[in-house]
Scaffold this motif. Structure first.
Motif, mmCIF file in Angstrom:
data_model
loop_
_atom_site.group_PDB
_atom_site.id
_atom_site.type_symbol
_atom_site.label_atom_id
_atom_site.label_comp_id
_atom_site.label_asym_id
_atom_site.label_seq_id
_atom_site.Cartn_x
_atom_site.Cartn_y
_atom_site.Cartn_z
ATOM 1 N N GLU A 115 27.363 -3.627 -17.883
ATOM 2 C CA GLU A 115 26.559 -3.135 -16.770
ATOM 3 C C GLU A 115 25.748 -1.904 -17.179
ATOM 4 O OE1 GLU A 115 29.534 -4.527 -13.112
ATOM 5 O OE2 GLU A 115 29.239 -2.406 -13.572
ATOM 6 N N ARG A 116 26.397 -0.971 -17.871
ATOM 7 C CA ARG A 116 25.699 0.244 -18.288
ATOM 8 C C ARG A 116 24.580 -0.074 -19.272
ATOM 9 N NH1 ARG A 116 31.183 3.891 -19.254
ATOM 10 N NH2 ARG A 116 31.588 4.335 -17.038
ATOM 11 N N GLN A 117 24.861 -0.933 -20.223
ATOM 12 C CA GLN A 117 23.842 -1.296 -21.202
ATOM 13 C C GLN A 117 22.673 -2.022 -20.547
ATOM 14 O OE1 GLN A 117 26.006 -3.551 -24.138
ATOM 15 N NE2 GLN A 117 26.694 -1.721 -25.243
ATOM 16 N N SER A 118 22.962 -2.827 -19.539
ATOM 17 C CA SER A 118 21.901 -3.559 -18.853
ATOM 18 C C SER A 118 20.997 -2.605 -18.074
ATOM 19 C CB SER A 118 22.504 -4.605 -17.914
ATOM 20 O OG SER A 118 23.290 -5.537 -18.630
ATOM 21 N N VAL A 119 21.592 -1.621 -17.420
ATOM 22 C CA VAL A 119 20.801 -0.625 -16.696
ATOM 23 C C VAL A 119 19.930 0.160 -17.671
ATOM 24 C CG1 VAL A 119 20.929 1.506 -15.353
ATOM 25 C CG2 VAL A 119 22.389 -0.426 -14.755
ATOM 26 N N LEU A 120 20.508 0.578 -18.779
ATOM 27 C CA LEU A 120 19.735 1.324 -19.772
ATOM 28 C C LEU A 120 18.630 0.454 -20.367
ATOM 29 C CD1 LEU A 120 22.591 3.276 -21.588
ATOM 30 C CD2 LEU A 120 20.950 4.157 -19.918
ATOM 31 N N ALA A 121 18.909 -0.844 -20.561
ATOM 32 C CA ALA A 121 17.878 -1.756 -21.066
ATOM 33 C C ALA A 121 16.714 -1.857 -20.083
ATOM 34 C CB ALA A 121 18.477 -3.139 -21.321
ATOM 35 N N ALA A 122 17.017 -1.873 -18.782
ATOM 36 C CA ALA A 122 15.955 -1.910 -17.765
ATOM 37 C C ALA A 122 15.115 -0.639 -17.814
ATOM 38 C CB ALA A 122 16.572 -2.094 -16.385
ATOM 39 N N VAL A 123 15.789 0.512 -18.005
ATOM 40 C CA VAL A 123 15.058 1.785 -18.111
ATOM 41 C C VAL A 123 14.141 1.767 -19.326
ATOM 42 C CG1 VAL A 123 15.300 4.267 -18.470
ATOM 43 C CG2 VAL A 123 16.864 3.081 -16.913
ATOM 44 N N PHE A 124 14.659 1.307 -20.470
ATOM 45 C CA PHE A 124 13.839 1.270 -21.685
ATOM 46 C C PHE A 124 12.681 0.287 -21.539
ATOM 47 C CE2 PHE A 124 17.632 3.091 -23.896
ATOM 48 C CZ PHE A 124 16.988 4.206 -24.407
ATOM 49 N N PHE A 125 12.935 -0.859 -20.909
ATOM 50 C CA PHE A 125 11.842 -1.822 -20.726
ATOM 51 C C PHE A 125 10.743 -1.229 -19.860
ATOM 52 C CE2 PHE A 125 9.559 -4.989 -18.320
ATOM 53 C CZ PHE A 125 9.172 -5.900 -19.300
ATOM 54 N N THR A 126 11.140 -0.580 -18.765
ATOM 55 C CA THR A 126 10.157 0.004 -17.851
ATOM 56 C C THR A 126 9.274 1.023 -18.565
ATOM 57 O OG1 THR A 126 11.615 -0.340 -15.946
ATOM 58 C CG2 THR A 126 9.901 1.327 -15.717
ATOM 59 N N GLY A 127 9.881 1.764 -19.503
ATOM 60 C CA GLY A 127 9.102 2.756 -20.215
ATOM 61 C C GLY A 127 8.370 2.222 -21.434
ATOM 62 N N LEU A 128 9.004 1.282 -22.147
ATOM 63 C CA LEU A 128 8.452 0.832 -23.422
ATOM 64 C C LEU A 128 7.381 -0.239 -23.288
ATOM 65 C CD1 LEU A 128 11.618 0.720 -25.726
ATOM 66 C CD2 LEU A 128 9.743 2.385 -25.738
ATOM 67 N N ALA A 129 7.481 -1.088 -22.252
ATOM 68 C CA ALA A 129 6.504 -2.171 -22.127
ATOM 69 C C ALA A 129 5.070 -1.636 -22.022
ATOM 70 C CB ALA A 129 6.850 -3.063 -20.934
#
Length: 419
Positions: A213-227
């Motif tokens: 769950e934590r990794q998935s939330v962090l992945a969403a944060v990184f996607f929102t910023g990196l895309a």
């Protein structure tokens, strides 16, 4: 315990669901779906390499995070009509799943007896779904009419909570649910408190799920910023963040009567300023009196927002006290998400659906139900039949400016919390 002895009960429930959903789809395809046009235009800009313009070139105002435009950019490759077909299909599936999940979980508490076998239980599930959707049918129809995203926010919030509470949910399902919840929470902002759950609520004997769950939330944060960063570079992505900020600030604090927030209520009745009423072609009406100054209204607004946000965060951290309390905790948490906001449009009250289904399941299965049905009818009338075409222009405008949908939403929450 109610005895479901007639098939017509389940059939009537299913029929009402079909009618409401049919009307929702009709409105989506005949009334313009204006908000969806804004979404699709932003997706199309990203899909065609013009992502830097999402906050500058729009049919209206695109107010979501850049990550929302990049994540759903493939829909921009479709025509707006076909994208709307897919959008509405996803919303119908999401709505039915949410209603079904809440009803099924609520009815698990009902002891199995001869008069309540599996077949009868499914009738109760269908009726609970239908009654819950019936209560929030007005916000639901508006949501479809404008092509809004609130039904999908609701579904992703419930899906994330469901996988968190279900010890048997797979790692892949948990990963998908929390990644998507992270994307939509960062896009719309008000679901953000949910993202604290993996970091605040340890799960017994399930450290691996918590890590996912934590990794998935962090992945969403990184996607929102990196895309946007990978697409536009540092300078373009940085400018896009400021464009988003400027778009939100330009929206300001809407004082129209259809803003159902508590802060809007204070502005409508205690400021002495006129309130524009959209149903009256924007004509301004005076409600209440000039009881408070602008500074006093600001302080009240700040106190309300901080208090409501504090209650929401406290409820997140509290978590379910025991397994039997998990459903009540989840539906109240979803209901709390919109309370702190200074801006609550009518379609936001599709988030009342879990509360309404929960209440409906109680009304169908618990003893001493008469007062529950009276309150249920009161909720239905207040949510759906307080418009100007039912009550007339004066009373319709007055009740709308009174944030009546928020009051009824809070009444649902108090019922669930108290019972």
């Amino acid at each position: 315990m109610i005895v479901f002895s007639k098939k017509v009960q389940a059939q009537a429930g299913a029929f009402s669901l079909v009618i409401i959903l049919f009307e929702a789809l009709r409105r989506a395809f005949t009334r313009g779906a204006h908000d969806f046009a804004v979404f699709h235009h932003a997706w199309h800009l990203v899909w065609t390499g013009q992502g830097s313009q999402v906050y500058r070139d729009s049919p209206d105002r695109f107010l979501y995070s850049p990550g929302f435009a990049w994540f759903l950019a493939p829909l921009g490759g479709l025509s707006q009509q076909w994208a709307l077909v897919l959008w509405c299909f996803l919303k119908v599936i999401a709505l039915l799943w949410v209603a079904k999940w809440v009803a099924s979980e609520a009815l698990k508490k009902v002891s199995v007896a001869e008069e309540f076998d599996d077949f009868t239980r499914w009738r109760a599930v269908i009726l609970s779904m239908a009654l819950g959707v019936l209560i929030i049918s007005r916000p639901l129809l508006i949501d479809f009419e404008y092509g809004q995203v609130n039904v999908l926010i609701l579904a992703l919030a419930i899906w994330g909570l469901a996988t968190h509470l279900d010890a048997k949910s797979s790692g892949l399902k948990t990963m998908a649910s929390w990644f998507l919840l992270g994307i939509i929470a960062l896009a719309k902002v008000f679901p953000l408190p949910l993202l604290l759950i993996p970091f605040c609520l340890p799960l017994e004997n399930s450290r691996e799920k918590l890590r996912v769950e934590r990794q998935s939330v962090l992945a969403a944060v990184f996607f929102t910023g990196l895309a946007p960063l990978l697409s536009l570079g540092w300078a373009g992505a940085w400018r896009l963040i400021f464009d988003w900020r400027d778009a939100l600030l330009a929206r300001g604090f809407p004082i129209e009567s259809h803003n159902q927030s508590f802060l809007a209520f204070v502005q409508h009745f205690l400021s002495g300023h006129p309130t524009p009423v959209i149903s009256e072609n924007g004509r301004a009406f005076f409600f209440g009196a000039a009881c408070l100054s602008s500074d006093q209204i600001f302080l009240i607004s700040l106190c309300w927002t901080l208090a409501a946000l504090g209650v929401t965060l406290a409820w997140v951290i509290r978590g379910p006290k025991e397994k039997a309390d998990s459903l009540r905790w989840a539906v109240l948490l979803v209901g709390l998400l919109i309370i702190p906001s200074h801006l609550i449009w009518k379609p936001y009250f599709v988030l009342s659906l879990p509360l309404a289904v929960y209440v409906a399941s109680q009304a169908l299965t618990q003893r001493r139900r008469a007062w529950r049905w009276v309150f249920f009818l009161f909720l239905f009338f207040g949510m759906n039949l307080t418009t100007f075409d039912v009550l007339g222009h004066h009373w319709g405008a007055l009740l709308e400016a009174s944030s009546s949908l928020l009051i009824l939403h809070l009444a649902l929450m108090f019922w669930v919390a108290w019972v």
